[in-house]
Design an enzyme around this catalytic site. Structure first.
Site, PDB file in Angstrom:
ATOM      1  N   SER A 212       0.835  -1.191   0.000  1.00 36.57           N
ATOM      2  CA  SER A 212       0.000   0.000   0.000  1.00 36.57           C
ATOM      3  C   SER A 212       0.879   1.253   0.000  1.00 36.57           C
ATOM      4  CB  SER A 212      -0.961  -0.046   1.189  1.00 36.57           C
ATOM      5  OG  SER A 212      -2.033   0.841   0.997  1.00 36.57           O
ATOM      6  N   GLU A 350      -9.271  -5.471  -4.606  1.00 37.54           N
ATOM      7  CA  GLU A 350      -8.791  -4.256  -3.943  1.00 37.54           C
ATOM      8  C   GLU A 350      -9.916  -3.236  -3.749  1.00 37.54           C
ATOM      9  OE1 GLU A 350      -5.750  -3.710  -2.825  1.00 37.54           O
ATOM     10  OE2 GLU A 350      -4.354  -4.982  -3.951  1.00 37.54           O
ATOM     11  N   HIS A 468      -7.735  -5.518  -0.133  1.00 41.95           N
ATOM     12  CA  HIS A 468      -6.522  -4.757   0.128  1.00 41.95           C
ATOM     13  C   HIS A 468      -5.872  -5.222   1.432  1.00 41.95           C
ATOM     14  CE1 HIS A 468      -3.901  -1.356  -0.560  1.00 41.95           C
ATOM     15  NE2 HIS A 468      -4.101  -0.895   0.656  1.00 41.95           N
TER      16      HIS A 468
END
Length: 622
Positions: A212, A350, A468
């Site tokens: 990330s 995601e 995610h």
């Protein structure tokens, strides 16, 4: 009073004499702990030397606030490196509330070193995520390096870096150039290069990896001339520098933000030099309205877009650390580290990261239902870029993602369309853009796509699917962790071991596959990503190889949309303005880059770059 309001008089240096491992580094002698690793589901027993809370830069407090990191002062005696140091001051988020004390004095790192006969082990340096506003090098054990180090036989280093306003406040000029959090990362890498041999590591075999915002940081390190020679391989998990349009580029807009923040904190000045001087005297706790604003408060700062929310603390195009903007990745010769091996990818779902913002938060739901009306309402709300107002582009996006076979039905579920649209736009296709750029520059590139839906989710919410951050338990081997409670079914245990092998093999050789001498038929070969070819590894229970990941969708985001925008920019630039004698509008900023595409005519009323950042909340883990 929050936990970061700690008296700076508390000593963070503890002197001890103990029968534990020691290491001599540039600032003095460290003492750590000896840890024995074993687990019933892994056939490895290994001793590790673990050193925590090592200062890699001077405390960035007082006059050192909003400055590049400075060298650590040497200490006398033995430094007790058995406990993590303070985490950096940050927004309060339940996902990151792991009991770590917060302080501006936070530039500490941790070393997990397996005890082996080798004196030149590969090194993996972890850069944590958290949107550049939350997180730490350990996150309460989530990023503990014990398992990676023990199973993979590599040294793992993790560290803190400045976050939010303390890490990225900028005035658009020399008085506060910004990017202190990224400069901290470079300082940590310099420390590794100088000192890792003391732990048995090879300074010429360093891999940086992150997820990330950590992955965004990895690409900034890849593209920055200031990090040259500090690492040799890079792993990027769900994040690139082009996310949300990339770094800010507007100096005037940055100054407007800086003055607005100063006014909120009682530093009403008429020049940036005095503004920064005043802000260096503001007590840490007085930054509370900036760190944890009441709803709508940030929208009162000049330069903040109240509709989408602009993060005031994003990386800034300073021309020194950051010299590349996202659109440059399409240009040959942009990359200055073509000898660095790359492993890059994202997860299949995601986009579920954004569901809590478009539907009521459903803790007990197993599946999210999104009506057509809600889809239309939020269709473009979480996109960055000027194309949000372009009907041609928006129609093309709908044509690609809307479930047309059921679109006429009143009960059609648009959840998957919304998830894939946002996931491709924000994570998958930016990764494809970078992978192609690196491969075409001659780099050794490997691409992955995690499709496995885990039995247990980091969020605890099953509708996130392969969402995610769900790769993290597999990469860090949480099932085997001595400090983090996590259990996987047998098939996921095997998958985690395979991913650890891939990651650590890559750190050792630049190739995720096992050497021929250690060939294992159960671990399928991972093909190199090339253009054409486009082969990638699917991270799943079967670890299949596939090709042309989201090729059609990424052609939309990476090729079609920029071409349409550039074409319309060129047409606008050649149209004469009424009352201007047929001359095109005069530009004051020249040709610059914004929102991930080239904008050739930025006039006096230039808007801030569109960097979309959601509020600091449990669901937002960039």
């Amino acid at each position: 009073m929050h936990v970061y309001q700690i008296l700076l008089s508390l000593s963070v240096i503890r002197y001890v004499v103990a029968d534990n491992p020691t290491a001599n580094v540039s600032s003095g002698t460290l003492v750590g702990r000896s840890v024995e690793f074993s687990h019933e589901d892994v056939d490895i027993t290994r001793t590790l030397y673990v050193f925590k809370g090592i200062p890699y830069a001077a405390p960035p407090v007082g006059d050192l606030r909003f400055r590049p990191p400075q060298q650590v002062e040497p200490w006398e005696g033995v430094y007790n490196a058995t406990e993590v140091g303070f985490a950096c001051v940050q927004s309060i988020s339940p996902l990151y509330s792991f009991g770590e004390l917060l302080n501006e004095d936070c530039l500490y790192l941790n070393v997990f070193a397996p005890v082996t006969n080798s004196s030149n082990l590969p090194v993996m340096v972890w850069i944590h995520g958290g949107g550049l506003i939350v997180g730490s090098g350990t996150n309460g054990g989530l990023y503990d390096g014990t398992v990676l180090a023990a199973i993979g036989e590599v040294i793992v280093v993790s560290f803190n870096y400045r976050l939010g306003v303390f890490g990225f406040f900028a005035t658009g000029d020399k008085h506060a150039p910004g990017n202190y959090g990224l400069l901290d990362q470079i300082a940590a890498l310099k420390w590794v290069k100088e000192n890792i041999a003391a732990f048995g590591g090879d300074a010429n075999k360093v891999t940086i990896f992150g997820e990330s915002a950590g992955s965004i940081s990895v690409e900034h390190m890849l593209l920055s001339p200031m990090s040259e020679g500090l690492f040799h391989r890079a792993i990027m998990q769900s994040g690139t520098s082009s996310i949300f349009g990339g770094p800010r580029v507007d100096a005037e807009g940055q100054a407007t933000l800086a003055y607005g923040i100063g006014n909120m904190l009682g530093c009403e000045q008429d020049n940036t030099e005095d503004l920064v001087r005043c802000l260096r005297t503001v007590p840490t706790e007085d930054f509370e309205p900036i760190l944890n604003p009441e709803e709508g408060m940030l929208a009162t700062i000049p330069g903040i877009d109240p509709d989408i929310g602009i993060n005031p603390y994003a990386p800034y195009f300073d021309g020194q650390l950051i010299t590349v903007v996202p659109s440059d990745l399409r240009n040959p010769g942009t990359l200055n580290k073509t000898g660095v091996d790359i492993l890059i990818g994202a997860n299949a779902d995601e986009g579920t990261l954004l569901f809590p913002y478009v539907v009521p938060f459903q803790f007990n739901a197993t599946e999210i239902t999104l009506s057509r009306a809600v889809f239309e309402q939020y269709f473009s709300a979480f996109m960055f870029g000027s194309f949000k107002s372009n009907p041609t582009i928006l129609d093309a996006i709908k044509l690609t993602y809307v479930p047309w076979e059921d679109a006429d039905s009143d009960d059609a579920n648009y959840a998957e369309a919304f998830s894939q649209m946002q996931g491709d736009h924000t994570f998958v296709c930016p990764s494809d853009l970078s992978a192609r750029a690196y491969a075409q520059s001659g780099a050794n590139v490997y691409v992955y796509h995690m499709t496995h839906i885990p039995a247990t989710w980091l969020t605890g919410l099953p509708w996130t699917k392969a969402g995610h951050g769900e790769d993290l338990p597999f990469v860090f081997g949480l099932h085997f962790s001595p400090v983090y409670t996590w259990t996987m079914p047998a098939e996921e245990v095997a998958m985690s071991r395979n991913i650890i092998r891939y990651w650590t093999n890559f750190a050792k050789t630049g190739n995720p596959n096992l050497p021929e001498s250690e060939a294992n038929s159960s671990l399928a070969d991972w093909p190199r990503f090339e253009v054409p070819g486009l082969e990638y590894k699917e991270l799943s229970l079967t670890m299949e190889n596939k090709r042309a990941l989201k090729a059609r969708e990424c052609a939309l985001w990476n090729d079609f949309i920029p071409k349409v925008e550039n074409r319309e920019d060129e047409e606008t630039a050649t149209e004469p303005n009424e009352g201007d004698n047929g001359k095109p509008p005069e530009c004051t900023a020249g040709a610059i880059h914004a929102a991930g595409v080239t904008v050739y005519c930025i006039c006096a009323l230039l808007l801030l770059p569109s960097l979309l950042v959601m509020p600091a909340s449990p669901e937002y883990i960039l």
